[in-house]
Design a protein around this motif. Structure first.
Motif, mmCIF file in Angstrom:
data_model
loop_
_atom_site.group_PDB
_atom_site.id
_atom_site.type_symbol
_atom_site.label_atom_id
_atom_site.label_comp_id
_atom_site.label_asym_id
_atom_site.label_seq_id
_atom_site.Cartn_x
_atom_site.Cartn_y
_atom_site.Cartn_z
ATOM 1 N N THR A 151 29.044 23.292 -74.532
ATOM 2 C CA THR A 151 29.968 25.317 -74.670
ATOM 3 C C THR A 151 30.035 25.163 -73.062
ATOM 4 O OG1 THR A 151 27.619 25.731 -75.995
ATOM 5 C CG2 THR A 151 29.310 27.542 -74.953
ATOM 6 N N VAL A 152 31.286 26.850 -72.913
ATOM 7 C CA VAL A 152 32.660 26.378 -72.484
ATOM 8 C C VAL A 152 32.172 27.926 -72.263
ATOM 9 C CG1 VAL A 152 34.688 26.825 -70.964
ATOM 10 C CG2 VAL A 152 33.618 24.331 -72.408
ATOM 11 N N ASN A 153 31.982 28.513 -71.135
ATOM 12 C CA ASN A 153 32.336 29.498 -70.221
ATOM 13 C C ASN A 153 33.225 30.221 -69.977
ATOM 14 O OD1 ASN A 153 28.845 30.104 -72.326
ATOM 15 N ND2 ASN A 153 29.538 32.042 -71.713
ATOM 16 N N TYR A 154 33.798 31.345 -70.315
ATOM 17 C CA TYR A 154 34.983 31.870 -69.293
ATOM 18 C C TYR A 154 35.077 32.865 -68.866
ATOM 19 C CZ TYR A 154 37.517 28.592 -72.038
ATOM 20 O OH TYR A 154 37.606 27.402 -72.400
ATOM 21 N N ALA A 155 35.732 32.913 -67.540
ATOM 22 C CA ALA A 155 35.607 35.028 -67.252
ATOM 23 C C ALA A 155 37.002 34.936 -66.648
ATOM 24 C CB ALA A 155 34.583 34.107 -65.311
ATOM 25 N N LEU A 156 36.065 36.293 -66.355
ATOM 26 C CA LEU A 156 38.141 37.520 -65.570
ATOM 27 C C LEU A 156 37.413 37.400 -64.356
ATOM 28 C CD1 LEU A 156 38.542 40.122 -68.201
ATOM 29 C CD2 LEU A 156 40.171 38.300 -67.002
ATOM 30 N N GLU A 157 38.530 37.223 -63.038
ATOM 31 C CA GLU A 157 38.646 36.896 -62.121
ATOM 32 C C GLU A 157 39.373 38.102 -60.824
ATOM 33 O OE1 GLU A 157 36.892 33.907 -59.120
ATOM 34 O OE2 GLU A 157 39.189 33.863 -58.793
ATOM 35 N N GLY A 158 39.018 38.694 -60.455
ATOM 36 C CA GLY A 158 40.108 39.325 -59.132
ATOM 37 C C GLY A 158 39.059 38.871 -57.967
ATOM 38 N N SER A 159 40.206 38.264 -57.483
ATOM 39 C CA SER A 159 39.974 37.830 -55.778
ATOM 40 C C SER A 159 40.794 38.811 -54.541
ATOM 41 C CB SER A 159 40.727 36.143 -55.803
ATOM 42 O OG SER A 159 40.454 35.304 -56.683
ATOM 43 N N ILE A 160 39.590 39.125 -53.784
ATOM 44 C CA ILE A 160 40.027 39.863 -52.458
ATOM 45 C C ILE A 160 39.946 38.447 -50.945
ATOM 46 C CG2 ILE A 160 39.715 41.355 -50.803
ATOM 47 C CD1 ILE A 160 38.520 42.597 -53.556
ATOM 48 N N PHE A 161 41.212 38.093 -50.532
ATOM 49 C CA PHE A 161 40.754 37.386 -49.679
ATOM 50 C C PHE A 161 40.964 37.870 -48.623
ATOM 51 C CE2 PHE A 161 45.744 36.134 -51.850
ATOM 52 C CZ PHE A 161 45.399 35.362 -52.933
ATOM 53 N N VAL A 162 40.590 38.319 -47.754
ATOM 54 C CA VAL A 162 39.646 38.869 -46.888
ATOM 55 C C VAL A 162 39.420 40.277 -46.980
ATOM 56 C CG1 VAL A 162 40.842 39.827 -44.441
ATOM 57 C CG2 VAL A 162 42.168 38.243 -45.426
ATOM 58 N N ALA A 163 37.580 39.736 -46.603
ATOM 59 C CA ALA A 163 36.264 41.016 -46.599
ATOM 60 C C ALA A 163 35.580 40.976 -45.648
ATOM 61 C CB ALA A 163 35.468 40.499 -48.244
ATOM 62 N N GLY A 164 34.682 40.202 -45.756
ATOM 63 C CA GLY A 164 33.930 39.783 -44.599
ATOM 64 C C GLY A 164 34.646 39.372 -43.774
ATOM 65 N N SER A 165 35.578 38.655 -43.165
ATOM 66 C CA SER A 165 36.208 37.979 -42.191
ATOM 67 C C SER A 165 37.231 39.302 -41.491
ATOM 68 C CB SER A 165 37.667 36.959 -42.963
ATOM 69 O OG SER A 165 38.556 37.614 -43.700
ATOM 70 N N VAL A 166 37.020 40.214 -42.397
ATOM 71 C CA VAL A 166 38.157 40.777 -41.486
ATOM 72 C C VAL A 166 37.178 42.040 -40.230
ATOM 73 C CG1 VAL A 166 37.151 43.435 -43.190
ATOM 74 C CG2 VAL A 166 39.674 43.613 -41.827
ATOM 75 N N VAL A 167 35.059 41.512 -40.799
ATOM 76 C CA VAL A 167 34.443 41.928 -39.502
ATOM 77 C C VAL A 167 34.750 41.080 -38.410
ATOM 78 C CG1 VAL A 167 32.352 42.220 -38.980
ATOM 79 C CG2 VAL A 167 33.361 42.981 -41.333
ATOM 80 N N GLN A 168 34.560 39.984 -39.015
ATOM 81 C CA GLN A 168 34.907 39.263 -38.136
ATOM 82 C C GLN A 168 36.400 39.390 -37.049
ATOM 83 O OE1 GLN A 168 35.683 35.340 -40.300
ATOM 84 N NE2 GLN A 168 33.300 34.574 -39.978
ATOM 85 N N TRP A 169 37.225 39.291 -37.587
ATOM 86 C CA TRP A 169 38.437 40.249 -36.582
ATOM 87 C C TRP A 169 38.624 41.142 -35.901
ATOM 88 C CZ3 TRP A 169 41.120 44.047 -37.233
ATOM 89 C CH2 TRP A 169 42.579 44.066 -36.419
ATOM 90 N N LEU A 170 37.675 42.033 -36.429
ATOM 91 C CA LEU A 170 37.284 43.203 -35.717
ATOM 92 C C LEU A 170 36.510 42.941 -34.206
ATOM 93 C CD1 LEU A 170 36.055 46.285 -38.201
ATOM 94 C CD2 LEU A 170 38.181 46.161 -36.163
ATOM 95 N N ARG A 171 36.026 41.651 -34.341
ATOM 96 C CA ARG A 171 34.692 41.183 -33.493
ATOM 97 C C ARG A 171 36.334 39.982 -32.398
ATOM 98 N NH1 ARG A 171 31.308 36.601 -35.660
ATOM 99 N NH2 ARG A 171 32.988 35.107 -35.375
ATOM 100 N N ASP A 172 36.368 39.323 -32.960
ATOM 101 C CA ASP A 172 37.031 38.282 -32.542
ATOM 102 C C ASP A 172 38.507 38.568 -31.710
ATOM 103 O OD1 ASP A 172 34.813 37.020 -33.029
ATOM 104 O OD2 ASP A 172 35.596 35.291 -34.191
ATOM 105 N N GLY A 173 39.393 39.391 -33.209
ATOM 106 C CA GLY A 173 40.746 39.967 -32.281
ATOM 107 C C GLY A 173 40.593 41.448 -31.985
#
Length: 494
Positions: free
Chosen positions: A294-316
C-alpha cells in the motif's frame, strides 16, 4: 529480538542517533553538528564523509550512554534531509564532489530552460513536483557536467547516486546495499510516482545513466544488515525522508490529517490517502510512504527558510547570541510594530516558487527595535505556513480544524499561539516532539515485528499542549493584509 530501536536522524545541520524503547520513549539521544559550506552565493554543500563520520560518532555515543550493545537492538530506522545529492565511486566509496544540499540554487538557470521548453506539466504529471533547483535530479546533472571525469565514469557504470539515506546504508553495509525508499525517490524529479519506477524519459532528459540510481524499496522492510561499528548484524528496516517520517511519527495516517515540522525549513504535509491529488495551487504531490503493497500519498508545501532565519539573526545580524533567546526577545514587544519579515534567504518555496526572491524586511521606522525584527521573523514563519494551509484547503476541498506540529521551533509558545490565531484552527504539539526520528523508528519496528500494527503505535501518541485561536478576527485580517503586501514586494517578477 532486542528491546530497542535505533533511529538515525540525519538532518541539514546535525546528525543524531536516538534509541527508543517499546513504549516509544527516547532512552538516549546523541547529536553532533557538522560543517556547512557556502562556496558561492546560493550554493550550499556538505562533506559526505563528515556526514557519515558524525552519524557513526553519535551511534556510538547514544549506545554507550545507556550501555546498549548491538544484540539489544531489534532494528535500525533511517530518516534524512531529502533532495541533498551525493555521487560517489562505486569501487572506492569516495564521493566525487561535496554533497549538494537541498537548499542549493546553482541549477536555477537550467531549471528555467526546462520550463522554457514547456516541460512543466509533463514533469509534474509524472513526478508530482514542480521544476525547481530544490530537487535532486538537476543536482546530479550538475555534478556529472562539472566534475572532471565524472560523466565518463557514470557512463561506464562506475558511479552511484544517493540521497543521504542511501549514502548512510551504503556505509553501514560496507557497500553491499544500494537502496532508497519511495519517499526519498519521489523527491528526485526522476521518479514516476504513478508507475513507481525511475522514469527513463526524465533520466534521458537530464543525461543521467540509470546504473547510478539506487533500487527503490518500500519504507518498512529489511534492506540489509549493518556491518562493523557497534551495530554489526542489526537489520536496517525503515527509511523515510524526514518530512514523511514526521508525518508518520505524528500518526497522521488518516487522509486529511496535517502536520507541520518547524526545522531548518518548514514542511507541511497532508495525508491524501492511496491516490495522489495533483495540486492546482502550487503544492507538491509526493509519496508519503509505502508499507507492504500500500502506497500513501501526500500534498506538501515546502518553506525553504524557517528555523534558519533565527540562525541568521544570531550569526548574520547578531541581535541574539543563541537561538533560544528569540522567544523572550520577541515577547518584549506587544506586536510587530508594523514590521513584516519574509525570510526568502534562499528563494521562496510553496506556494510562490520564486527561485530569485530575496529576503525582505518591510515597515522599518525610527521606532523599530531588534525585538520587532525578532517578532517579525517568528511571525514570518507562521505566515508562510498559513499561505500553504490555505493552498492545501483549496486542493483537498476541506477546511483545516487542527494542525499537528513538531520540530525545534514548535517549542516556541509565542509562535505557536500566533500560528493558531492566524489560522483560526487548533495547533497541537505532542509530548514527544522527536517525531521525525520516531517515524523512522516506527517504520523499522513494524518491519521486524517489534510492533504488531499501526493501531498499536497510535496508542503511544499524546498531546503536550493545544493552542486555540484567541485573536480577534479584524486584527488577524489587518495582519494578513500587511503580510500579503510584503509578499508582493518580495517576489522577484522573473
Amino acid at each position: 529480538m532486542g528491546n530497542y530501536i535505533l533511529a538515525l536522524d540525519q538532518g541539514t545541520s546535525s546528525s543524531r542517533a536516538i534509541i527508543f524503547d517499546h513504549e516509544g520513549n527516547a532512552c538516549s539521544v546523541a547529536q553532533k553538528e557538522f560543517t556547512q559550506y557556502f562556496p558561492k552565493p546560493g550554493w550550499v554543500e556538505h562533506d559526505p564523509k563528515e556526514i557519515w563520520s558524525s552519524e557513526a560518532a553519535v551511534i556510538a555515543e547514544a549506545m554507550a550512554a545507556i550501555g546498549v550493545e548491538g544484540k539489544d537492538l531489534a532494528a535500525i530506522g533511517i530518516t534524512n534531509q531529502r533532495e541533498t545529492t551525493i555521487v560517489w565511486d562505486a569501487e572506492t566509496g569516495e564521493p566525487v564532489h561535496n554533497a549538494i544540499v537541498w537548499q542549493d540554487r546553482r541549477t536555477s538557470e537550467f531549471c528555467d530552460s526546462l520550463k522554457e521548453k514547456g516541460l512543466t506539466d509533463s514533469i509534474r504529471e509524472k513526478t508530482g513536483l514542480i521544476i525547481d533547483a530544490y530537487f535532486s535530479g538537476t543536482k546530479i546533472k550538475w555534478i556529472l557536467d562539472n566534475v572532471e571525469g565524472a560523466r565518463q565514469k557514470a557512463m561506464e557504470g562506475k558511479l552511484r547516486f544517493g540521497t543521504v539515506d542511501t549514502w548512510l546504508i551504503w556505509n553501514l553495509t560496507h557497500g553491499a546495499v544500494h537502496v532508497t525508499d519511495v519517499s526519498n525517490a519521489s523527491r528526485t524529479m526522476l521518479y514516476n510516482i504513478k508507475t513507481l519506477s525511475w522514469d527513463k524519459e526524465l533520466l534521458e532528459l537530464l543525461d543521467i545513466p540509470e546504473s547510478m540510481m539506487p533500487q527503490v524499496k518500500s519504507s518498512s522492510e529489511v534492506y540489509g544488515t549493518s556491518v562493523g561499528l557497534m551495530t554489526a548484524g542489526v537489520p536496517i528496516a525503515g527509511i523515510a525522508g524526514d518530512q514523511q517520517a514526521a508525518l508518520f511519527g505524528q500518526m497522521c495516517t488518516e487522509p486529511g490529517s496535517v502536520k507541520n515540522t518547524y526545522g531548518t525549513g518548514c514542511f507541511l504535509l497532508m495525508n491524501s490517502g492511496t491516490k495522489p491529488i495533483m495540486s492546482k495551487n502550487n503544492l507538491l504531490t509526493t509519496i508519503a510512504w509505502k508499507i507492504g503493497d500500500t502506497v500513501n500519498y501526500a500534498l506538501e508545501g515546502s518553506i525553504f527558510v524557517a528555523g534558519s532565519v533565527v540562525q541568521w539573526l544570531r550569526d548574520g545580524l547578531g541581535i541574539i547570541t543563541s537561538s533560544s533567546e528569540i522567544e523572550a526577545l520577541a515577547a518584549t514587544v506587544e506586536d510587530n510594530g508594523g514590521v513584516y519579515f519574509v525570510p526568502a534567504l534562499t528563494g521562496m518555496g510553496a506556494p510562490y516558487w520564486d527561485q530569485y526572491a530575496t529576503g525582505t524586511i518591510h515597515g522599518i521606522t525610527r521606532g523599530t527595535t531588534k525585538a520587532h525584527i525578532a517578532r517579525a521573523a517568528l511571525e514570518g514563519i507562521a505566515f508562510q505556513t498559513m499561505d500553504i494551509v490555505r493552498a492545501m484547503e483549496k486542493d483537498a476541498g476541506v477546511s483545516l480544524s487542527e494542525l499537528k506540529v513538531d520540530g525545534g521551533a514548535s517549542r516556541n509558545n509565542l509562535m505557536m499561539q500566533f500560528q493558531a490565531d492566524i489560522l483560526g484552527a487548533k495547533v497541537v504539539r505532542p509530548k514527544v516532539t522527536e517525531t521525525t526520528a520516531k517515524g523512522a523508528c516506527y517504520l523499522a519496528g513494524l518491519a521486524v515485528g517489534f510492533w504488531d500494527s499501526i493501531e498499536q503505535i497510535k496508542e503511544q501518541w499524546q498531546a503536550d499542549k493545544v493552542f486555540a485561536p484567541e485573536a480577534e478576527a479584524d486584527k488577524v485580517q489587518v495582519l494578513c493584509d500587511g503580510w500579503a503586501d510584503t509578499i508582493k514586494r518580495t517576489l522577484s517578477g522573473k
